[in-house]
Scaffold this motif. Structure first.
Motif, short mmCIF file in Angstrom:
data_model
loop_
_atom_site.label_atom_id
_atom_site.label_comp_id
_atom_site.label_asym_id
_atom_site.label_seq_id
_atom_site.Cartn_x
_atom_site.Cartn_y
_atom_site.Cartn_z
N ALA A 693 0.82 -1.20 0.00
CA ALA A 693 0.00 0.00 0.00
C ALA A 693 0.86 1.25 0.00
N ALA A 694 1.98 1.23 0.74
CA ALA A 694 2.85 2.40 0.79
C ALA A 694 3.45 2.70 -0.56
N SER A 695 3.84 1.66 -1.29
CA SER A 695 4.42 1.89 -2.61
C SER A 695 3.38 2.40 -3.59
N LEU A 696 2.13 1.98 -3.42
CA LEU A 696 1.07 2.41 -4.33
C LEU A 696 0.47 3.75 -3.93
N GLY A 697 0.58 4.10 -2.65
CA GLY A 697 -0.11 5.28 -2.17
C GLY A 697 -1.60 5.07 -2.06
N THR A 698 -2.01 3.83 -1.71
CA THR A 698 -3.42 3.48 -1.60
C THR A 698 -3.71 2.92 -0.22
N GLU A 699 -4.98 2.57 0.01
CA GLU A 699 -5.39 2.12 1.33
C GLU A 699 -4.96 0.69 1.64
N GLN A 700 -4.70 -0.12 0.61
CA GLN A 700 -4.25 -1.49 0.83
C GLN A 700 -3.48 -1.97 -0.38
N GLY A 701 -2.65 -3.00 -0.16
CA GLY A 701 -1.83 -3.52 -1.24
C GLY A 701 -2.67 -4.21 -2.30
N THR A 702 -2.10 -4.32 -3.50
CA THR A 702 -2.81 -4.90 -4.63
C THR A 702 -1.87 -5.77 -5.43
N LYS A 703 -2.35 -6.92 -5.83
CA LYS A 703 -1.59 -7.74 -6.76
C LYS A 703 -1.54 -7.04 -8.11
N VAL A 704 -0.40 -7.06 -8.76
CA VAL A 704 -0.29 -6.47 -10.09
C VAL A 704 -1.21 -7.26 -11.02
N PRO A 705 -2.25 -6.61 -11.58
CA PRO A 705 -3.23 -7.36 -12.37
C PRO A 705 -2.78 -7.54 -13.82
N GLN A 706 -3.28 -8.59 -14.45
CA GLN A 706 -3.05 -8.75 -15.88
C GLN A 706 -3.76 -7.62 -16.63
N LEU A 707 -3.29 -7.34 -17.84
CA LEU A 707 -3.80 -6.20 -18.60
C LEU A 707 -4.46 -6.61 -19.91
N ARG A 708 -4.76 -7.89 -20.08
CA ARG A 708 -5.16 -8.36 -21.41
C ARG A 708 -6.61 -8.04 -21.79
N ASN A 709 -7.37 -7.48 -20.87
CA ASN A 709 -8.76 -7.16 -21.21
C ASN A 709 -9.10 -5.72 -20.89
N MET A 710 -8.10 -4.84 -20.88
CA MET A 710 -8.36 -3.45 -20.51
C MET A 710 -9.35 -2.77 -21.46
N PHE A 711 -9.30 -3.13 -22.74
CA PHE A 711 -10.20 -2.47 -23.69
C PHE A 711 -11.66 -2.82 -23.44
N GLU A 712 -11.93 -3.86 -22.65
CA GLU A 712 -13.30 -4.24 -22.33
C GLU A 712 -13.90 -3.37 -21.22
N LYS A 713 -13.07 -2.56 -20.54
CA LYS A 713 -13.54 -1.86 -19.34
C LYS A 713 -13.78 -0.37 -19.57
N THR A 714 -13.74 0.08 -20.81
CA THR A 714 -13.96 1.49 -21.08
C THR A 714 -15.45 1.82 -20.98
N GLY A 715 -15.76 3.10 -20.81
CA GLY A 715 -17.16 3.54 -20.79
C GLY A 715 -17.50 4.51 -19.68
N MET A 716 -16.76 4.46 -18.57
CA MET A 716 -16.98 5.43 -17.50
C MET A 716 -16.36 6.77 -17.92
N ARG A 717 -17.04 7.86 -17.62
CA ARG A 717 -16.53 9.19 -17.98
C ARG A 717 -16.70 10.15 -16.81
N LYS A 718 -15.75 11.08 -16.70
CA LYS A 718 -15.82 12.13 -15.68
C LYS A 718 -15.56 13.50 -16.28
N ASP A 719 -15.84 13.63 -17.58
CA ASP A 719 -15.54 14.88 -18.28
C ASP A 719 -16.79 15.74 -18.50
N GLY A 720 -17.86 15.43 -17.80
CA GLY A 720 -19.09 16.19 -17.96
C GLY A 720 -20.07 15.56 -18.93
#
Length: 883
Positions: A693-720
């Motif tokens: 968590a300290a290395s990430l700057g987050t509330e808890q540690g995380t396993k480095v996740p695979q990246l092979r399906n990142m294009f499936e997770k698009t769609g959330m927006r915060k640009d108005g």
């Protein structure tokens, strides 16, 4: 930690101390300059510690059968005269044609189409359109000739077709588009309709042909996540504290006081449909903290003339199927996730509901939203979470098909996860149910003959049901090449009767078709205990690092991860707190409410099945598997170089997180430390370690996740602009895009336009990661005597031969050759083996069909060309010699 791990960590730490000592000396003498520090860094730390292991291009091992687990959409159809029953054979890449005039269907033809067909629609008594999910194509089939006569290329992952007037509406799920073809001019380019929703899937045209209705599979359910720093804001509803754990009966749950304080966690909120406020499970209002918006579109209604689109919202989380309902109302069946309710003990056995919704076609307002398992209401209200097997048999799980009688008085719904067929009234209430085959999906009704046909996906059969008696008359089998390991292990993903307490939920309720439901769940356990950290901790910076913490039972919201590709990348889960798949075994009792955990033999079968799950081709790569020059606004090839070799991990951020360390000042003077590949080792995107968590700057540690399906997770927006999802990237889905994530202080791409371009190029590469499947797999072209001179088709053939000669894919040709239905598998060097022993044919001959011959070329996965092309049953006797 093993002695070797301690040694390696000590070595890393010593190297960093050398860097620090050199830096301090430089600072003391006033000669500390960036080049000198970089030189010391490069001299004291080996390249692999900074840039990760060397990367070689993906190698594709031969496989006779590849399991993409493509979902059925509309897998059954009747010709208008009712004489032929059409069924997709997804596992065998064929359209099965049955004579439907007898008591039960009889097979009359088996026609090769594209890879993983998921839908078939009969345009006439002699023509059918088949949507091929992996081939990204539509096969137009001449049913009398028994052959594909034309192939269309609508875009990535087509799922269904609807005909209205002189137009064909083809749904492309990955593109979020409907492609509209003019039936009187099939050489014209289709018109595109954007669908404001994720994964449009199934379609039908209204009786008057004026409207085409399209269900939106990953609709979502108006839930989103409040990030942990926002939950900790003192101005929030709980004064900066996490809300107390609470059961559904209002009882506060005491966390064991001997445990360390739980980490500060994020929180799931749901938009109240009446007030529009964002409320948590306790009713606290977080509206002032949700600054983004997104659609909750379940249904698109397309004007078949103007192509204008209207939407219906607020029905369910996953819209599985749609059909004409009572009074012409669109009827949608699917599941609703109750993910805003926290904690495993609370949601046990009841976290997903099977639903039916009826929509007023004029206003698009729900006329009915019904629970298809209303018989469970009493047990659920009483807190009962495990009922006897005989009662579970009534439950309907994972509904995948729906059809209503013409008068709308009776409907039928299939339960793919319960192996049954339910008969319902117009309001969705249950009449009764019967068992059918394994994994029932699509169904069609022949009212004139009082016959209902059900396709059972998992055992490759068609159940014939007499609608007068509601009795199964028989099951008609068709050929299934699915390996035994898949058949044996698949039920442990889907079968809710076998694995859950109420017969409604299974692992597949969230891991849909081995994939994801695209939402987050808080499955922490207030009554749980700490679990000692037992994985390899990625400390990153040695001297400045903090060791990984033990796993707290309160873990906060985490998005569902795909099951594709997980075997071999252990440990599992976002925190890496599951050593392997068997570590999830307690969830069959604790979460699903089952009577027991799986046996060792059953868990081994489940793991063997999961090991077969493959990612389909990445649509962001070229068909020859090369990287595109422009994707997501960046250059993927340049992004790969940056991903591998550009130090982008910010030492400034590391120093800021460790301000009291005497070496912090030195790290502020350093340039970038690590490349993306340092942790996200290619080709999978993970080094399988847990980052503290300290290395990430987050509330808890995380396993480095695979990246092979990142294009499936698009769609959330915060640009108005409203997005199409409430959850995005990282463990809890709080980042709307990879770009937002890479703007964290942890990363330093440099300032200005140059830095922005680097970041965009890296994103382009991440979205283009090569998966288990070569990007050219599924590529098709259909040639006949008339179109063989078309330059675009011959260029496609040239490309197919080129990638096949490179040795990473197979190539087959199927169709009518010399007046007979034949098959061919590519041998290399411009020659094909035919489906008759001792006969080979030159590629130039097959690309120049004459007379009435018509041939479809298809790129297939390496190792599958013999089975798909010339030896369907793999018995060593070629198909042509068996006729």
């Amino acid at each position: 930690m093993s002695p070797r791990s301690r040694f390696e960590r000590t070595l890393r730490m010593n190297k960093w101390y050398l860097v620090g000592i050199a830096g301090l000396i430089c600072l003391c003498i006033g000669a500390c300059v960036q080049p000198l520090l970089d030189a010391v860094l490069n001299a004291t730390v080996d390249p692999e510690s900074r840039f990760g292991p060397q990367y070689a291009k993906p190698a594709y091992a031969p496989e006779a059968f590849v399991n993409w687990e493509s979902p059925h959409v509309a897998p059954l159809a009747l010709t208008p005269d009712g004489s032929k029953l059409l069924a997709v054979n997804t596992a065998d890449n064929r359209l099965e044609v049955f004579d439907a005039t007898g008591e039960t269907p009889s097979l009359v033809a088996s026609i090769p189409v594209g890879l993983d067909p998921v839908s078939v629609r009969a345009r006439s008594n002699t023509e059918a359109w088949v949507a091929n999910h992996v081939s990204d194509s539509i096969s137009i089939v001449d049913l009398d000739a028994g052959v594909v006569v034309r192939t269309l290329y609508p875009g990535d992952e087509p799922t269904d077709v609807a005909f209205a007037g002189e137009r064909a509406f083809v749904v492309c799920s990955q593109l979020n588009r409907v492609m509209v073809y003019a039936l009187n001019d099939r050489n014209s380019q289709p018109r595109e309709i954007e669908i404001l929703g994720e994964d449009p899937r199934m379609a039908f045209a209204s009786a008057d042909g004026k409207t085409v209705f399209v269900s939106i599979f990953e609709s979502g359910n108006d839930t989103t996540v409040i990030p942990a720093p926002v939950v900790s804001d003192p101005s929030g509803p709980y004064g900066g504290e996490n809300p107390p754990p609470i059961y559904r009966d209002g009882t506060l749950v005491a966390i064991d006081p001997s445990l360390p304080p739980p980490p500060k966690l994020s929180l799931i909120v749901r938009r109240d449909p009446a007030s529009g406020l964002w409320l948590d499970e306790n009713g606290a209002d977080w509206s002032g903290f949700v600054t983004w918006d997104f659609h909750d579109h379940d249904l698109a209604a397309i004007d078949a003339n103007t192509l204008d689109v209207r939407y219906a919202s607020g029905l369910m989380t996953l819209d599985m199927a749609i059909a004409p309902g009572p009074g012409g109302k669109p009827a949608i069946i699917g599941t609703e996730a109750i993910n805003d309710i926290r904690h495993e003990p609370t949601v046990k056995a009841h976290f997903v509901e099977s639903r039916l919704a009826l929509i007023d076609p004029a206003s698009l307002v729900p006329a009915t939203v019904a629970d298809l398992n209303a018989h469970l209401a009493g047990q659920i209200a009483a807190g009962v979470r495990t009922i006897p097997a005989a009662e579970r048999a009534r439950s309907l799980a994972d509904p995948r098909g729906v059809v209503f009688s013409t008068d709308g008085t009776v409907g039928y719904v299939t339960g793919m996860g319960s192996n049954n067929l339910a008969r319902i009234r117009a309001d969705g209430s249950r009449i009764d149910e019967i068992d059918v085959g394994q994994g029932p999906t699509g169904l069609v009704l022949n009212e004139a003959r009082q016959r209902l046909y059900v396709l059972n996906k998992f055992d490759a059969t068609i159940s014939t049901v007499d609608t007068a008696t509601f009795r199964e008359l028989g099951r008609t089998a068709f050929f299934d090449p699915t390996p035994d390991a898949i058949k044996a292990g698949r039920p442990f993903l889907y079968d809710a009767r076998r694995t859950s307490g109420l017969g409604v939920t299974a692992c597949g309720a969230c891991h849909i078709d081995g994939r994801m439901d695209q939402i987050a769940w808080d499955l922490g356990n207030p009554g749980g205990q700490m679990k000692a950290f037992n994985q390899e901790c990625e400390v990153l910076v040695g001297a400045l690092a903090t060791e990984c913490a033990d796993f707290h039972p309160m873990k906060g919201p985490m998005t569902t991860q795909t099951l594709q590709g997980i075997v071999g990348l252990e440990p599992l889960h976002w925190r890496g707190d599951r050593e392997d798949l068997s570590a999830f075994n307690p969830a069959f009792v604790g979460l699903l409410g089952g009577e027991r955990e799986l046996s060792g033999e059953e868990m081994a079968a489940f793991q063997a099945f999961c090991e077969t799950l493959r990612f389909p081709p990445n649509p962001n790569r070229n068909p020859d598997n090369s990287l595109k020059e422009s994707v997501f606004g960046g250059n993927a090839a340049r992004g790969q170089e940056l991903f591998l070799n550009e130090p982008i991990d910010s030492p400034q951020a590391i120093a800021d997180r460790n301000p009291n360390d005497p070496l912090a000042v030195v790290f502020k003077s350093l340039g970038g430390l690590f490349s993306c590949n340092r942790c996200h080792n290619l080709p999978n995107g993970t080094d399988r370690r847990v980052t503290s968590a300290a290395s990430l700057g987050t509330e808890q540690g995380t396993k480095v996740p695979q990246l092979r399906n990142m294009f499936e997770k698009t769609g959330m927006r915060k640009d108005g602009t409203p997005g199409t999802r409430g959850f995005g990237f990282t463990h809890n889905g709080e980042f709307s895009s990879v770009d937002e994530f890479l703007h964290r202080p942890n990363f330093d791409f440099g300032a200005g336009a140059a830095g922005d371009q680097k970041r965009t190029d890296v994103i382009a590469f991440v979205m283009s990661l090569s998966t288990d499947t070569h990007a050219g797999v599924g590529f098709q072209a259909t040639l006949d005597a008339e179109n063989q001179t078309r330059a675009d088709l011959q260029e496609r053939i040239d490309l197919m031969l080129r990638v096949a000669d490179a040795g990473d894919v197979g190539l087959v040709v199927k169709g009518r050759y010399g007046g007979e239905i034949r098959g061919f598998a590519y041998l290399g060097s411009g020659f094909f083996q035919s489906d008759r022993a001792g006969q080979s044919v030159a590629a130039d001959v097959l690309r120049s069909p004459a007379g009435q011959d018509v041939l479809t070329w298809t790129v297939v996965s390496l190792g599958s060309q013999t089975r798909i092309g010339i030896d369907r049953d793999g018995d060593g006797t070629l198909d042509g010699d068996e006729q």
